[in-house]
Design a protein around this motif. Sequence first.
Motif, PDB file in Angstrom:
ATOM      1  N   ILE A  20       1.094  -1.058   0.079  1.00  0.00           N
ATOM      2  CA  ILE A  20      -0.303  -0.378  -0.477  1.00  0.00           C
ATOM      3  C   ILE A  20       0.735   1.096   0.221  1.00  0.00           C
ATOM      4  CG2 ILE A  20      -1.606   1.404   1.585  1.00  0.00           C
ATOM      5  CD1 ILE A  20      -3.130  -1.168   2.275  1.00  0.00           C
ATOM      6  N   ALA A  21       2.052   1.693   1.219  1.00  0.00           N
ATOM      7  CA  ALA A  21       2.930   2.358   0.801  1.00  0.00           C
ATOM      8  C   ALA A  21       3.504   2.990   0.105  1.00  0.00           C
ATOM      9  CB  ALA A  21       3.735   2.892   2.653  1.00  0.00           C
ATOM     10  N   MET A  22       4.196   1.379  -0.577  1.00  0.00           N
ATOM     11  CA  MET A  22       4.763   1.504  -2.629  1.00  0.00           C
ATOM     12  C   MET A  22       3.923   2.396  -3.607  1.00  0.00           C
ATOM     13  SD  MET A  22       7.985   1.162  -1.996  1.00  0.00           S
ATOM     14  CE  MET A  22       7.510   1.327  -3.967  1.00  0.00           C
ATOM     15  N   GLY A  23       2.705   1.647  -3.002  1.00  0.00           N
ATOM     16  CA  GLY A  23       1.410   1.781  -4.978  1.00  0.00           C
ATOM     17  C   GLY A  23       1.133   3.341  -4.024  1.00  0.00           C
ATOM     18  N   LEU A  24       1.246   4.354  -2.848  1.00  0.00           N
ATOM     19  CA  LEU A  24       1.121   5.556  -2.603  1.00  0.00           C
ATOM     20  C   LEU A  24       2.185   6.189  -2.948  1.00  0.00           C
ATOM     21  CD1 LEU A  24      -1.313   5.773   0.761  1.00  0.00           C
ATOM     22  CD2 LEU A  24      -1.394   5.966  -2.253  1.00  0.00           C
ATOM     23  N   ALA A  25       3.792   5.671  -2.691  1.00  0.00           N
ATOM     24  CA  ALA A  25       4.824   6.112  -3.072  1.00  0.00           C
ATOM     25  C   ALA A  25       5.194   6.714  -4.309  1.00  0.00           C
ATOM     26  CB  ALA A  25       6.186   5.786  -2.090  1.00  0.00           C
ATOM     27  N   LEU A  26       4.736   5.957  -5.177  1.00  0.00           N
ATOM     28  CA  LEU A  26       4.948   6.105  -7.111  1.00  0.00           C
ATOM     29  C   LEU A  26       4.192   7.379  -7.679  1.00  0.00           C
ATOM     30  CD1 LEU A  26       5.082   2.123  -8.452  1.00  0.00           C
ATOM     31  CD2 LEU A  26       7.590   3.753  -7.811  1.00  0.00           C
ATOM     32  N   GLY A  27       3.330   7.237  -6.564  1.00  0.00           N
ATOM     33  CA  GLY A  27       1.810   8.407  -7.114  1.00  0.00           C
ATOM     34  C   GLY A  27       2.099   9.717  -6.656  1.00  0.00           C
ATOM     35  N   VAL A 345      -6.089   1.284  -5.128  1.00  0.00           N
ATOM     36  CA  VAL A 345      -5.350   0.360  -5.445  1.00  0.00           C
ATOM     37  C   VAL A 345      -5.049   0.408  -3.788  1.00  0.00           C
ATOM     38  CG1 VAL A 345      -3.414  -0.794  -5.248  1.00  0.00           C
ATOM     39  CG2 VAL A 345      -4.030   0.051  -7.416  1.00  0.00           C
ATOM     40  N   ALA A 346      -4.917   1.171  -2.560  1.00  0.00           N
ATOM     41  CA  ALA A 346      -4.786   1.520  -1.330  1.00  0.00           C
ATOM     42  C   ALA A 346      -6.063   0.912  -1.105  1.00  0.00           C
ATOM     43  CB  ALA A 346      -4.417   2.549  -0.940  1.00  0.00           C
ATOM     44  N   ALA A 347      -7.048   1.572  -1.247  1.00  0.00           N
ATOM     45  CA  ALA A 347      -8.528   1.400  -0.662  1.00  0.00           C
ATOM     46  C   ALA A 347      -8.893   0.298  -0.532  1.00  0.00           C
ATOM     47  CB  ALA A 347     -10.041   2.151  -0.784  1.00  0.00           C
ATOM     48  N   LEU A 348      -8.933  -0.860  -1.611  1.00  0.00           N
ATOM     49  CA  LEU A 348      -9.424  -1.896  -2.364  1.00  0.00           C
ATOM     50  C   LEU A 348      -8.342  -2.983  -1.215  1.00  0.00           C
ATOM     51  CD1 LEU A 348      -9.626  -1.692  -5.913  1.00  0.00           C
ATOM     52  CD2 LEU A 348     -11.029  -2.141  -3.890  1.00  0.00           C
ATOM     53  N   LEU A 349      -7.047  -2.515  -1.331  1.00  0.00           N
ATOM     54  CA  LEU A 349      -5.868  -3.366  -0.668  1.00  0.00           C
ATOM     55  C   LEU A 349      -6.549  -3.030   0.895  1.00  0.00           C
ATOM     56  CD1 LEU A 349      -2.206  -3.186  -2.127  1.00  0.00           C
ATOM     57  CD2 LEU A 349      -3.988  -5.080  -1.924  1.00  0.00           C
ATOM     58  N   THR A 350      -7.166  -1.987   1.370  1.00  0.00           N
ATOM     59  CA  THR A 350      -7.387  -1.720   2.907  1.00  0.00           C
ATOM     60  C   THR A 350      -8.430  -3.089   2.803  1.00  0.00           C
ATOM     61  OG1 THR A 350      -5.762   0.122   2.798  1.00  0.00           O
ATOM     62  CG2 THR A 350      -7.462  -0.366   4.968  1.00  0.00           C
ATOM     63  N   SER A 351      -9.817  -2.721   1.685  1.00  0.00           N
ATOM     64  CA  SER A 351     -11.050  -3.285   2.542  1.00  0.00           C
ATOM     65  C   SER A 351     -10.272  -5.351   1.998  1.00  0.00           C
ATOM     66  CB  SER A 351     -11.532  -2.414   1.197  1.00  0.00           C
ATOM     67  OG  SER A 351     -12.588  -3.717   1.373  1.00  0.00           O
ATOM     68  N   SER A 352     -10.031  -5.161   1.421  1.00  0.00           N
ATOM     69  CA  SER A 352      -9.335  -6.735   1.351  1.00  0.00           C
ATOM     70  C   SER A 352      -9.169  -7.049   2.496  1.00  0.00           C
ATOM     71  CB  SER A 352      -8.516  -6.905   0.616  1.00  0.00           C
ATOM     72  OG  SER A 352      -8.366  -8.339   0.244  1.00  0.00           O
TER      73      SER A 352
END
Length: 494
Positions: A20-27, A345-352
């Motif tokens: 999750i952190a890497m997804g946000l970091a790239l953006g 992606v962060a929201a979906l991973l957190t929800s999952s």
Amino acid sequence: MFGIYLKRELGRRKKAALVIAMGLALGIALVITVNSVSAGMNQAQDKVLKSLYGLGTDMTVTKAQSAPKAGSSQGPSFKFGATSSSSTSQSTDRVNTQGGQALASSLVTKVGSQKGVSAAVGALTLNVTKVDGSFTQGKAKSSTTSGSSGSSQQGGPGGGGTSSTGAPQVQGGGANFNVNSYSVAGIDVTDQTLGPLSTSKITTGKTFTTAQTNAKVAVISKSYAKTKKYKVGSTFKISSTKFTVIGIATPNSSESTVDVYVPLKQAQTLGDSKNKVTTIYVKATDSKQISSVKTTIQKNISGTTVTTSADLASTVSGSLSTASNLATSVGKWLSIAVLIAAFLVAALLTSSAVSRRVREFGTLKALGWPSRKVTRQVVGESMVNGLIGGGLGIALGLLAAYTVTAISPKLTAQLGSTSTGGGGGMGGGPGGGQGGPGQQATSNTLEIALNAPVSLTTIALAVGLAVTGGLIAGAMGGWRASRMRPADALRSVS
């Protein structure tokens, strides 16, 4: 209790938290990179515009050149007197104004008195074409032919000789001339913060003093001094007027288009333009009111053309313009798309992750945890993931910006065209061709090194995006966790 539980849960799910952190970091890194490159583009464009305007100049006032009258010649004309000398050196300067139709100097005061104008100065731009060389007079020679008839003896009885003189022919002679064209700017020495010289720094010698309003002194550009091998104290002539070099100027941001700077009154005398200027440089009291000041000047002073830095920016072409458009349009939308994808992606991973923790949250509710406390726990974990992603994104963005600055790719900017005189020798003689000073329209191309500065505003934006991403992911996960019932935990027990 909240902190202990938060630390333990993040430790148990390191891989999920890192994804999750890497997804946000790239953006976030992409946003920082695009913003820094875009800021570098703006700085590069400012350098280009300052080379035309002058530091602190917000707009210029000019007047378009009037159409030539029928039958008039706009080309260069040189006249040399005829002498009887066999070899005569000749030299003449042709001085004409550039940059549009001449304006009355009184308009400078009128423009300066307009509402919203902080200062206004006038300048006169000249083009000097110098032709020097020599004519060599040819010599007329006649050829003599002889013949005999009946005998090789001459003067004897029965014999005779004849001779004839051919038409005279001119031999030798001709012309050899060099043509040199350069630009001269007459500036207001009482205010040098505006106008052409304000874009340069005096690196050798000194600049004009306020007392030198009509002095025969000059400041020359570094490139022109190198070409002509001038230094402080050197002298040169323009139309028989002798000037002394007092300083050498180096452009602050780009190659200067002016070769010689002289006091305005001297330039007016050289160009036969008494009390005339070709450009008025204007500084506004408020940079946010430039558009309204432009409208005011055009309304109150008819027949003039007011050009702002925004107007000039639209004429800049070349790789600088292409890269700027790419950074401001494509880069912006690409950053938005990547951020949206990272947030989703962060929201979906957190929800999952919440779905896999049904038994955990159900048990906590059975032990008496209210829904708001469960939601706070999920949001807290997502916020930590967001801040970690923000830190990584800032680090990646700074690395990318540093790489761009270290490489410093070169961008070119083309600023319309200027007319330059061609130089060279001219040969003439019987049957020979004649040459003249050529005029060629050439693009004024500047080369700018691209930097990628990262401002505190960009860093603050990155932190805000990291918090926003954490809140969005936590809101979706917390909402789902709050809807769980204690009975769900019992059903999930295998």
